[in-house]
Design a protein around this motif. Structure first.
Motif, PDB file in Angstrom:
ATOM      1  N   ASP A 104       0.824  -1.210   0.000  1.00 55.59           N
ATOM      2  CA  ASP A 104       0.000   0.000   0.000  1.00 55.59           C
ATOM      3  C   ASP A 104       0.852   1.251   0.000  1.00 55.59           C
ATOM      4  O   ASP A 104       0.548   2.236  -0.688  1.00 55.59           O
TER       5      ASP A 104
ATOM      6  N   SER B 197      -5.452   4.805  -5.428  1.00 57.46           N
ATOM      7  CA  SER B 197      -6.779   4.243  -5.681  1.00 57.46           C
ATOM      8  C   SER B 197      -6.771   2.727  -5.728  1.00 57.46           C
ATOM      9  O   SER B 197      -7.817   2.100  -5.645  1.00 57.46           O
TER      10      SER B 197
ATOM     11  N   ARG C 171      -5.049   0.763  -3.535  1.00 59.08           N
ATOM     12  CA  ARG C 171      -4.399   0.354  -2.295  1.00 59.08           C
ATOM     13  C   ARG C 171      -5.002  -0.911  -1.705  1.00 59.08           C
ATOM     14  O   ARG C 171      -4.563  -1.390  -0.684  1.00 59.08           O
ATOM     15  N   VAL C 172      -6.041  -1.422  -2.330  1.00 58.27           N
ATOM     16  CA  VAL C 172      -6.639  -2.643  -1.809  1.00 58.27           C
ATOM     17  C   VAL C 172      -5.719  -3.837  -1.985  1.00 58.27           C
ATOM     18  O   VAL C 172      -5.902  -4.866  -1.355  1.00 58.27           O
TER      19      VAL C 172
ATOM     20  N   TYR D  45     -16.036  -0.542   1.932  1.00 55.22           N
ATOM     21  CA  TYR D  45     -15.336   0.732   2.146  1.00 55.22           C
ATOM     22  C   TYR D  45     -14.117   0.552   3.050  1.00 55.22           C
ATOM     23  O   TYR D  45     -13.064   1.162   2.828  1.00 55.22           O
TER      24      TYR D  45
ATOM     25  N   LYS E 159     -11.307  -0.739   1.182  1.00 56.28           N
ATOM     26  CA  LYS E 159     -11.029   0.070  -0.010  1.00 56.28           C
ATOM     27  C   LYS E 159     -11.288  -0.714  -1.295  1.00 56.28           C
ATOM     28  O   LYS E 159     -10.552  -0.606  -2.290  1.00 56.28           O
TER      29      LYS E 159
ATOM     30  N   GLU F 213     -15.390   2.751  -4.095  1.00 53.85           N
ATOM     31  CA  GLU F 213     -15.297   4.187  -3.865  1.00 53.85           C
ATOM     32  C   GLU F 213     -16.608   4.829  -4.295  1.00 53.85           C
ATOM     33  O   GLU F 213     -17.322   4.286  -5.143  1.00 53.85           O
TER      34      GLU F 213
END
Length: 489
Positions: free
Chosen positions: A351, A361, A363-364, A454, A457, A460
């Motif tokens: 991450d 965007s 970072r999951v 959420y 992540k 969004e």
């Protein structure tokens, strides 16, 4: 002078005027040829007159001097022109200011400075800057780091300081007896210093658990404060309540708000004073625990005589989290425990790297991280995420991978990728489809299921120009198709 001589001289002058160029613009080469032919005719005329005896000696000498002086002047002028032409062949013309510098005038920069320079000029000559070098590589061209690659690199890495780090851990382990004595005297312990202290605290927790005689009334609770979860403080209170309550009665109900849960926990501790809990908290200065309200709750928990707190801090400015009252409530004894261990658990390297590259965007953790999270979720949550993927693929202008896997090549799939802001599904439309699929019955239940996405992540939300809430998945089209295949297989 006889009349014949005068007549002949006047004829010579006429012939000179006849062959003399009439305009200034005539070429000089042509003028020289005309003058040369006139001189030849004059020389022939002098020879004829001298052979016939028509001219005097003075006239012949003056004519010969004029002819030969002109011939010598012409030869000198011709030599100058030839010399100029030879020089022009050797050295080219001087270029213009915008042209290239000639090779003769280009001065090569010598790496060795002259020896007659003054000391200060010699210094600047030796320390002059070199040419600036730029690279064509940029951060956008760097490939993203995924979890599989990261764990493979970590497993293959062998540090040359492993023996020294283990020796340092053994030195800190000699202080376990002192730390346990401080806990028995009503103090709490906080370890600080550079390096991860997770392994050291885990050894200390095992040390305490091995020396506790009453395993029923004395429990050890371990909390990972570095986890980025908004419900971390609630989970901590619920875990402590489950440790001090009767297992036969089931998990206690503390409420939904942290303040109410803390009051319920205080009642449980007052009901049975024999219950004791040793709370091992990794990273008390974690991102989700830095809020003043959370620190106030933790300080109040540590103030109970039945709770012993052992915490670690990683940030150098961690004392700034507390004011004087909260710090006195914690009642910490600080120990410098610099371990120089890498923060493999406290920091999610994948991450952080993606965020440094401007790919926050994603970072999951990529499609592998999403698949891992979906496996731990219930069936209805996976179905809701599947519906969201299908609707986003439809909004991107293409079919899913299951419908067009045989008739679409890679070039078409890359050309149909769209920006995140152009793809997604409206909140109301997604809620309506979830109701039709019997995934949820109320909007509150629907938002509760979305909250899990959420937190990890995986989705969004943003508002379009009409003010409508749009939910989207921060992945490219080919990655969405891969996730959909895993869900439907």
């Amino acid at each position: 002078m006889n009349p014949n001589g005068l007549d002949e001289e006047s004829g010579y002058q006429k012939r000179r005027r006849k062959h003399k160029p009439t305009t200034v613009a005539d070429p000089p080469r042509l003028e020289r040829h005309v003058d040369r032919s006139a001189r030849k005719k004059t020389a022939h005329m002098i020879i004829e007159r001298s052979s016939l005896g028509c001219a005097s000696d003075n006239e012949e000498e003056s004519l010969f001097e004029n002819v030969y002086s002109e011939v010598e002047d012409e030869e000198a002028a011709q030599e100058e022109v030839d010399s100029e032409e030879d020089i022009s062949k050797i050295a080219p013309d001087t270029p213009s200011k915008r042209g290239k510098i000639s090779a003769s005038k280009r001065q090569k920069r010598s790496p060795t400075p002259p020896l007659d320079l003054s000391p200060h000029e010699l210094y600047f000559s030796q320390n002059r800057p070199g040419r600036t070098k730029t690279s064509n590589t940029n951060l956008s061209s760097v490939a993203l780091l995924d979890h599989e690659e990261y764990f493979e690199l970590v497993r293959s890495y062998k540090s040359q300081h492993n023996d020294d780090l283990e020796y340092l851990q053994a030195e800190y382990a000699k202080s376990f007896n002192q730390w346990q004595f401080e806990l028995s005297q009503g103090f709490n312990i906080c370890l600080y210093g550079f390096g991860s202290k997770r392994s050291l605290l885990m050894k200390f927790a095992e040390y305490i658990d091995d020396r506790q005689k009453d395993d029923i009334n004395k429990k050890v609770v371990i909390v990972n404060g570095y986890v980025s979860s908004m419900s971390l403080i609630k989970d901590t209170l619920q875990t402590i309540a489950a440790a001090v309550s009767d297992p036969a009665a089931g998990p206690p109900k503390l409420g939904s708000q942290p303040a109410g849960m803390l009051d319920s926990l205080v009642q449980l501790l007052d009901e049975d004073p024999s219950k004791h809990v040793t709370l091992v908290l990794h990273s008390i200065d974690g991102p989700t625990l830095r809020r003043p309200t959370v620190q106030a709750i933790l300080s109040r928990i540590s103030s109970f005589s039945q709770v012993k707190l052992i915490a670690s801090a990683n940030h150098p400015s961690f004392p700034l989290l507390w004011d004087s009252s909260i710090r006195s409530t914690f009642n910490f004894v600080f120990h410098d425990s610099t371990t120089f261990q890498p923060y493999t658990s406290e920091i999610d390297v994948v991450d952080e790297v993606n965020e440094l590259l401007g790919r926050s965007s994603r970072r999951v953790g990529g499609k592998g991280g999403v698949g891992f999270v979906l496996k731990s979720l219930p069936e209805k949550a996976r179905k809701l995420y599947e519906i969201l993927i299908q609707e986003q693929l439809a909004s991107m202008g293409g079919q899913s991978a299951l419908d067009r896997r045989d008739d679409e090549d890679d070039n078409d799939s890359r050309s149909m990728n769209m920006a995140k802001s152009e793809a997604g599904i409206e909140f109301r439309l997604l809620y309506q489809k979830a109701v039709e699929e019997f995934i949820c019955s109320t909007e509150m239940n629907f938002r509760t299921q979305l909250k899990e996405f959420y937190d990890h992540k995986m989705i969004e939300s943003h508002f379009d120009f009409l003010g409508t809430e749009v939910i989207s998945i921060p992945f490219k089209k080919d990655e969405l198709e891969t996730i959909l295949e895993d869900l439907t297989s």
